[in-house]
Design a protein around this motif. Structure first.
Motif, PDB file in Angstrom:
ATOM      1  N   UNK A 109       1.378  -0.643  -0.191  1.00 45.67           N
ATOM      2  CA  UNK A 109       0.393   0.188   0.061  1.00 45.67           C
ATOM      3  C   UNK A 109       0.571   1.174   0.104  1.00 45.67           C
ATOM      4  N   UNK A 110       2.340   1.185   0.794  1.00 45.04           N
ATOM      5  CA  UNK A 110       2.540   2.003   0.557  1.00 45.04           C
ATOM      6  C   UNK A 110       4.020   2.980  -0.305  1.00 45.04           C
ATOM      7  N   UNK A 111       3.724   1.397  -1.194  1.00 44.66           N
ATOM      8  CA  UNK A 111       4.148   1.910  -2.128  1.00 44.66           C
ATOM      9  C   UNK A 111       3.441   2.181  -3.356  1.00 44.66           C
ATOM     10  N   UNK A 112       1.918   2.659  -3.565  1.00 51.44           N
ATOM     11  CA  UNK A 112       1.352   3.156  -4.311  1.00 51.44           C
ATOM     12  C   UNK A 112       1.178   4.216  -3.478  1.00 51.44           C
ATOM     13  N   UNK A 113       0.626   4.879  -2.091  1.00 55.73           N
ATOM     14  CA  UNK A 113       0.777   6.126  -2.177  1.00 55.73           C
ATOM     15  C   UNK A 113       1.791   6.832  -2.163  1.00 55.73           C
ATOM     16  N   UNK A 114       3.738   6.372  -2.221  1.00 59.36           N
ATOM     17  CA  UNK A 114       4.672   7.088  -2.393  1.00 59.36           C
ATOM     18  C   UNK A 114       4.712   7.516  -4.113  1.00 59.36           C
ATOM     19  N   UNK A 115       4.180   6.738  -5.373  1.00 55.27           N
ATOM     20  CA  UNK A 115       3.966   7.245  -5.873  1.00 55.27           C
ATOM     21  C   UNK A 115       3.612   8.161  -5.806  1.00 55.27           C
ATOM     22  N   UNK A 116       2.511   9.087  -5.172  1.00 50.62           N
ATOM     23  CA  UNK A 116       1.768  10.037  -5.082  1.00 50.62           C
ATOM     24  C   UNK A 116       2.050  11.462  -4.459  1.00 50.62           C
ATOM     25  N   UNK A 117       3.290  10.701  -3.764  1.00 47.52           N
ATOM     26  CA  UNK A 117       3.910  11.810  -3.036  1.00 47.52           C
ATOM     27  C   UNK A 117       4.492  11.942  -1.482  1.00 47.52           C
ATOM     28  N   UNK A 165       1.176  11.098   5.154  1.00 50.48           N
ATOM     29  CA  UNK A 165       2.441  12.574   5.652  1.00 50.48           C
ATOM     30  C   UNK A 165       3.146  13.019   4.238  1.00 50.48           C
ATOM     31  N   UNK A 166       3.255  14.220   3.811  1.00 47.64           N
ATOM     32  CA  UNK A 166       4.006  14.385   2.025  1.00 47.64           C
ATOM     33  C   UNK A 166       5.601  13.910   2.634  1.00 47.64           C
ATOM     34  N   UNK A 167       6.515  13.939   1.500  1.00 51.02           N
ATOM     35  CA  UNK A 167       7.850  13.093   1.342  1.00 51.02           C
ATOM     36  C   UNK A 167       8.410  13.905   2.172  1.00 51.02           C
ATOM     37  N   UNK A 168       8.325  14.958   2.675  1.00 50.18           N
ATOM     38  CA  UNK A 168       9.112  16.132   4.052  1.00 50.18           C
ATOM     39  C   UNK A 168       8.597  16.088   5.391  1.00 50.18           C
ATOM     40  N   UNK A 169       7.564  14.761   5.157  1.00 51.22           N
ATOM     41  CA  UNK A 169       6.957  14.237   7.088  1.00 51.22           C
ATOM     42  C   UNK A 169       5.780  15.296   7.717  1.00 51.22           C
ATOM     43  N   UNK A 170       5.051  15.673   6.682  1.00 52.18           N
ATOM     44  CA  UNK A 170       3.934  16.623   7.411  1.00 52.18           C
ATOM     45  C   UNK A 170       2.581  16.435   6.871  1.00 52.18           C
ATOM     46  N   UNK A 171       1.880  16.209   8.057  1.00 56.50           N
ATOM     47  CA  UNK A 171       0.700  15.474   7.745  1.00 56.50           C
ATOM     48  C   UNK A 171      -0.218  16.025   7.139  1.00 56.50           C
ATOM     49  N   UNK A 172      -1.041  15.358   6.412  1.00 57.86           N
ATOM     50  CA  UNK A 172      -2.147  15.885   5.101  1.00 57.86           C
ATOM     51  C   UNK A 172      -2.678  15.642   5.950  1.00 57.86           C
ATOM     52  N   UNK A 173      -3.758  17.149   5.938  1.00 61.74           N
ATOM     53  CA  UNK A 173      -5.039  17.432   6.794  1.00 61.74           C
ATOM     54  C   UNK A 173      -6.529  16.557   6.590  1.00 61.74           C
ATOM     55  N   UNK A 174      -6.300  16.048   8.361  1.00 57.27           N
ATOM     56  CA  UNK A 174      -7.342  14.952   7.930  1.00 57.27           C
ATOM     57  C   UNK A 174      -8.985  15.247   8.587  1.00 57.27           C
ATOM     58  N   UNK A 193     -14.513  20.247   4.363  1.00 53.60           N
ATOM     59  CA  UNK A 193     -14.154  21.167   3.364  1.00 53.60           C
ATOM     60  C   UNK A 193     -13.246  19.669   2.147  1.00 53.60           C
ATOM     61  N   UNK A 194     -13.404  20.219   0.839  1.00 53.72           N
ATOM     62  CA  UNK A 194     -12.801  19.074  -0.675  1.00 53.72           C
ATOM     63  C   UNK A 194     -11.853  18.373   0.083  1.00 53.72           C
ATOM     64  N   UNK A 195     -10.642  18.951   0.507  1.00 52.04           N
ATOM     65  CA  UNK A 195      -9.063  18.945   0.189  1.00 52.04           C
ATOM     66  C   UNK A 195      -9.432  18.265   1.775  1.00 52.04           C
ATOM     67  N   UNK A 196     -10.179  17.886   2.649  1.00 58.57           N
ATOM     68  CA  UNK A 196      -9.929  16.724   3.788  1.00 58.57           C
ATOM     69  C   UNK A 196     -10.424  16.071   3.093  1.00 58.57           C
ATOM     70  N   UNK A 197     -11.653  15.725   2.505  1.00 55.05           N
ATOM     71  CA  UNK A 197     -12.671  14.390   1.681  1.00 55.05           C
ATOM     72  C   UNK A 197     -11.118  13.677   0.646  1.00 55.05           C
ATOM     73  N   UNK A 198     -10.856  14.452   0.136  1.00 53.27           N
ATOM     74  CA  UNK A 198      -9.930  13.771  -1.177  1.00 53.27           C
ATOM     75  C   UNK A 198      -8.663  13.399  -0.297  1.00 53.27           C
ATOM     76  N   UNK A 199      -7.733  14.042   0.669  1.00 51.96           N
ATOM     77  CA  UNK A 199      -7.469  13.109   1.430  1.00 51.96           C
ATOM     78  C   UNK A 199      -7.575  12.285   2.455  1.00 51.96           C
ATOM     79  N   UNK A 200      -9.015  11.924   2.671  1.00 54.49           N
ATOM     80  CA  UNK A 200      -9.190  10.751   3.535  1.00 54.49           C
ATOM     81  C   UNK A 200      -9.851   9.800   2.302  1.00 54.49           C
ATOM     82  N   UNK A 201     -10.291  10.289   1.358  1.00 54.21           N
ATOM     83  CA  UNK A 201     -10.974   9.311   0.066  1.00 54.21           C
ATOM     84  C   UNK A 201      -9.406   8.110  -0.535  1.00 54.21           C
ATOM     85  N   UNK A 202      -8.558   9.730  -0.177  1.00 56.84           N
ATOM     86  CA  UNK A 202      -6.982   8.884  -1.347  1.00 56.84           C
ATOM     87  C   UNK A 202      -6.645   7.809  -0.062  1.00 56.84           C
ATOM     88  N   UNK A 203      -6.378   7.945   1.115  1.00 59.61           N
ATOM     89  CA  UNK A 203      -5.926   7.100   1.948  1.00 59.61           C
ATOM     90  C   UNK A 203      -6.676   5.896   2.264  1.00 59.61           C
TER      91      UNK A 203
END
Length: 241
Positions: A109-117, A165-174, A193-203
């Motif tokens: 799963x993490x390999x897929x995530x890392x392809x998305x940054x 988190x992004x590749x610098x270790x910053x958490x995405x807003x959930x 907010x849509x950004x939060x919904x998008x982050x949760x959807x990706x996860x």
């Protein structure tokens, strides 16, 4: 008088030469130390990191330390601190263990995530049943803590609490912190907010694609379907000072 002048001149020459030699030796010592320090640093830089372990020969139900098999995860093991809803430290030290099959699925799963940054950050992994009893003593409420007599999938080595988190270790807003017990943490709450919904959807979608399922009230919690029927365990890892 003439011999005195000659003798004094000779002594001054000897003294100057000695001082010159001393200065040259000091300079040489400094230069040698710099060379040795540089060589030592180069040598340290060239020392290979400990090789990652292989799953070869390990049964799917074996407990393993995830960091031994991948360097691509981030950890914030909350129950090894007091920064959690219990307000108490219940782990002796911060480690993330799972069963082999769970570790394999997480790495994929993490390999897929890392392809998305982005990549996975852990809040909790396998939880010994004895720790479940500690948690139950503090908060004996099945809405927040599974009854240890029955155990939870965390106690089976098949559940993880995570974020991205992004590749610098910053958490995405959930939308909430880990272990926030309220409707804002629900998967079916779309009033965000849509950004939060998008982050949760990706996860959620990525984890589900690798055999995990979520629970409605906690955006951070994921169970591996293949681990549902595993027995509750009380395996405990060693803490290295």
């Amino acid at each position: 008088m003439k011999y005195s002048v000659v003798l004094l001149s000779l002594l001054l020459t000897i003294s100057c030469n000695q001082r010159k030699n001393t200065d040259q030796n000091d300079t040489a010592d400094v230069e040698t130390k710099m060379v040795l320090d540089s060589a030592s640093k180069d040598s340290m830089d060239k020392v290979a990191k400990p090789a990652l372990k292989s799953f070869e020969g390990l049964a799917d139900t074996t407990f393993v330390r995830l960091a031994d098999f991948s360097e691509d995860f981030v950890y914030d093991m909350r129950y090894a601190t007091e920064n959690n809803f219990l307000k108490a430290q219940v782990y002796d030290c911060a480690e993330c263990y799972t069963r082999v099959k769970t570790a394999k699925a997480l790495i994929e799963a993490n390999k897929d995530f890392m392809e998305k940054g982005v990549k996975i950050k852990f809040y909790d992994c396998y939880r010994p049943n004895s720790v479940q009893y500690k948690m139950w003593e503090i908060v004996p409420n099945p809405q927040y803590v599974a009854n240890p007599d029955k155990g939870s999938i965390h106690n089976k080595g098949g559940a993880v609490d995570i974020t991205l988190v992004d590749m610098e270790g910053n958490e995405l807003d959930m939308g909430t912190d880990f272990d926030y017990f309220g409707k804002r943490a629900y998967h079916d709450n779309v009033d965000l907010p849509q950004k939060i919904l998008d982050n949760r959807k990706l996860l959620k979608e990525t984890m589900e694609a690798h055999g995990f399922w979520s629970i409605r009230t906690e955006w951070w919690h994921y169970n591996l379907s293949a681990a549902s029927n595993d027995p509750v365990a009380n395996f405990k890892w060693e803490c290295n000072d």
